[in-house]
Structure formats: structure tokens, C-alpha cells
Write an enzyme that holds these catalytic residues in place. Structure first.
Site, PDB file in Angstrom:
ATOM      1  N   CYS A 106       2.984  -5.763  -0.581  1.00 31.11           N
ATOM      2  CA  CYS A 106       3.940  -4.748  -1.037  1.00 31.11           C
ATOM      3  C   CYS A 106       3.434  -3.329  -0.794  1.00 31.11           C
ATOM      4  CB  CYS A 106       4.257  -4.955  -2.514  1.00 31.11           C
ATOM      5  SG  CYS A 106       2.815  -5.184  -3.567  1.00 31.11           S
ATOM      6  N   HIS A 126       5.856   0.955  -6.885  1.00 30.55           N
ATOM      7  CA  HIS A 126       4.515   1.330  -6.451  1.00 30.55           C
ATOM      8  C   HIS A 126       4.542   2.751  -5.892  1.00 30.55           C
ATOM      9  CE1 HIS A 126       3.286  -2.633  -7.226  1.00 30.55           C
ATOM     10  NE2 HIS A 126       2.964  -3.067  -6.024  1.00 30.55           N
TER      11      HIS A 126
END
EC number: 1.2.1.11
Length: 340
Positions: free
Chosen positions: A130, A243
Site C-alpha cells: 500500500c 497513509h
């Protein structure tokens, strides 16, 4: 005509997002099935306005199915992906199992869409980590213009990257801090995550880096350019989803910050929100549920000749996992599996 699609791991965070995104993007599905482990047999999951009951992956026959999106972790993938691939079903795998296999393409469609054509070697395509996925989306258009020599990245990764257990631990620890006698000891994470940051994701390696940091290095080289030097520090933060990354880039050629901003504004998958004022940037809570990789704080690095700093934020359950997998399926369909 559409495709017969399998979503394996449909009860998890990423699997549910895969189903949501397939429906949202109106992926051409003729038939779809949700798979899970036996303990989740019969569990209901949503696909658009439909409800699917999970079937047992152990008993499922992959023959006749076109594409399987896997979100079941490395160990189950090691067992079931070869079975699906041998049956003629192309596996798009979200685990780390196949990312570094030279015979299996590692794909971010905005960056290296042509790599999907290598799927025929093993009938498997890997989805990147990710934190890597969002970073290379930002790096690619800049690399095309000025050639990147070196990247220094510090990540601020949400607990959803550690699955439902990570999200539950943050929630329960946060509540426990305010309720005497209900404190929650660390279990999923090595230290308290509530109101804290932890500079440790995945296991430590011999050189002192963590495996998460190594993944960013290895995957960036495989996806974008093996000549790029990358150093990473990966940190878990008390954020549920999204994130963030602080990225310092050194180029071979000079790139002005204004040109960099213009390039990124035109780049696929990128949204630039960059005003030099309070609130003129994106934070994780604002990216949740969105497809874009957001870029803010674009500025010259005056400490080196050809340097740029930027701030990169994305929904890790979407671009970092489920969305990228669906985009790979779209690219595969457009380039290799055209029907009708």
C-alpha cells in the site's frame, strides 16, 4: 459480454472494498462469487445492490472463471493461487507472496500498465504494498520529466494497514485511556498505538531496516526503475484509514517546483491540493473513500541541486489495495482479455 469474477477474502477490509469498487466502477461482471474461509461460510457481503453469501474457498472450483481478486494473505494464497491459475483463472493477488518473483508482474496501472501482459507466464499478477502504490503514482510523471536519482521517504501509516485487529486495538486503547480500569495492553502492535507513533512495521531485518521499508525499496525498483535509490522509514500512526508520506526526491536534472506542480496536476490518478495557507493541504481523514492519490506541500529542496519535497496522502484500503487490484483487472481486460 462481461467477466466471471471471484473475490477471495470477501469478509475482510480489503475484500469488502474490492466488491464495493467493482460495483462503483461498473466493472463488466457477468457473474461474481465471494469466497472466504470455512469459518465465514454463509456470511453475507454486499456487491452494489446485491447481497452475496460467501462460499468456502477450499471447495471452490475455479475452472471457467476469468479473474480472481485475492485478499487472503500469503499463506492461503500460496495454496489457492496456483490452483486458480492452473484452472485458467487469472489471479490478482494483494499479498506480498509474489511481488518479488521475476516471472510475475507487479503492477500499478498509472505507472507500468504494459507489465500486465507478462501475466501469461504464471497466470498471476501481484498488487504492490500500500505505501509503495501511492508513492510510485506520484513519482512516475516526475521521473519521466527529470529522472529520479534518489528518494528519501518517511511514511505515516494508518492502523487499517494491519487489518481489523489493528483498527480494533486503536479504538479500544483510545477508549480505555479515558475509562479507569479498562486499559488495553498492546497485542497487535508492539507498543501502545493510541496517542502514540511506532517506528516499526513488519519484522526487523539484519541491516536494521524493517521488512515494510525493504518492500518500498524493492517494489519501487521493480515497478518504476531499478536505478532509483530509495531509503524509507515506515511509521505506524493512530489514524484509522489513510497513509501519508513525506517524500524527498533528488533528480538528475533540475525541476522547478512550479513545473512539478503542473506535471502532477495532469498526472493520472493524482489530485493536487497545494495552497500555502492554513488548511491548504490534504490530511488522511479527507482522503478516505476517494480514488485519488493526493499531493500537497510541493516545494524546492534548497539543500541539494535538484531536489523537490512533497506530501502524499491516499486511502490505503483503496489505492493501496482494493482499487489498484480492480484497476489491474480493468487493464488486463482492456489489453489482454477483451470480450464481446
Amino acid at each position: 459480454m462481461g467477466y466471471k469474477v471471484v473475490v477471495a477474502g470477501a469478509t475482510g477490509n480489503v475484500g469488502r472494498e474490492m466488491l464495493n469498487i467493482l460495483a462503483e466502477r461498473e466493472f463488466p461482471v457477468d457473474e461474481i462469487v465471494a469466497l472466504a474461509s470455512r469459518r465465514s461460510l454463509g456470511t453475507e457481503v454486499s456487491f452494489g445492490d446485491k447481497t452475496l453469501k460467501c462460499q468456502d474457498i477450499e471447495r471452490f472450483e475455479f475452472t471457467g472463471w476469468d479473474i480472481a481478486l485475492f485478499a487472503i494473505g500469503s499463506e492461503p494464497t500460496k495454496k489457492y493461487a496456483p490452483i486458480a491459475a492452473a484452472a485458467g483463472c487469472v489471479v490478482i493477488d494483494n499479498s506480498s507472496l509474489y511481488r518479488y518473483d521475476p516471472d510475475i508482474p507487479l503492477v500499478v496501472p498509472e505507472v507500468n500498465p504494459e507489465a500486465v501482459e507478462q501475466y501469461k507466464k504464471r497466470n498471476i499478477i501481484a498488487n504492490p504494498n500500500c505505501s509503495t502504490a501511492q508513492m510510485v503514482v506520484a513519482l512516475k510523471p516526475l521521473h519521466d520529466r527529470a529522472r529520479i536519482k534518489r528518494v528519501v521517504v518517511s511514511t505515516y501509516q494508518s492502523v487499517s494497514g494491519a487489518g481489523k485487529e489493528g483498527m480494533d486495538e486503536l479504538w479500544n486503547q483510545t477508549k480505555g485511556i479515558y475509562v479507569p480500569g479498562q486499559e488495553v495492553a498492546p497485542k497487535k502492535f508492539p507498543k501502545q498505538i493510541a496517542f502514540n507513533v511506532i517506528p516499526h512495521i513488519d519484522v526487523f531485518l539484519d541491516d536494521g531496516s524493517t521488512k515494510e521499508e525493504w518492500k518500498m525499496v524493492a517494489e519501487t525498483k521493480k515497478i518504476l526503475d531499478k536505478a532509483i535509490k530509495v531509503t524509507a522509514t515506515c511509521v505506524r500512526v493512530p489514524v484509522f484509514v489513510g497513509h501519508s508520506e513525506s517524500i524527498n526526491i533528488e533528480f538528475e536534472d533540475f525541476l522547478d517546483e512550479h513545473e512539478a506542480r503542473d506535471i502532477l496536476r495532469e498526472a493520472p490518478g493524482v489530485m493536487v491540493i497545494d495552497k500555502r495557507e492554513a488548511g491548504g493541504y490534504i490530511t488522511p481523514v479527507e482522503c478516505v473513500g476517494d480514488y485519488a492519490t493526493y499531493i500537497s506541500r510541493i516545494r524546492q529542496d534548497s539543500t541539494i541541486d535538484n531536489g523537490i519535497n512533497l506530501w502524499c496522502v491516499s486511502d490505503n484500503l483503496r489505492k493501496g489495495a482494493a482499487l489498484n487490484a480492480v484497476q489491474i483487472a480493468e487493464t488486463l481486460g482492456n489489453r489482454c482479455l477483451k470480450k464481446g
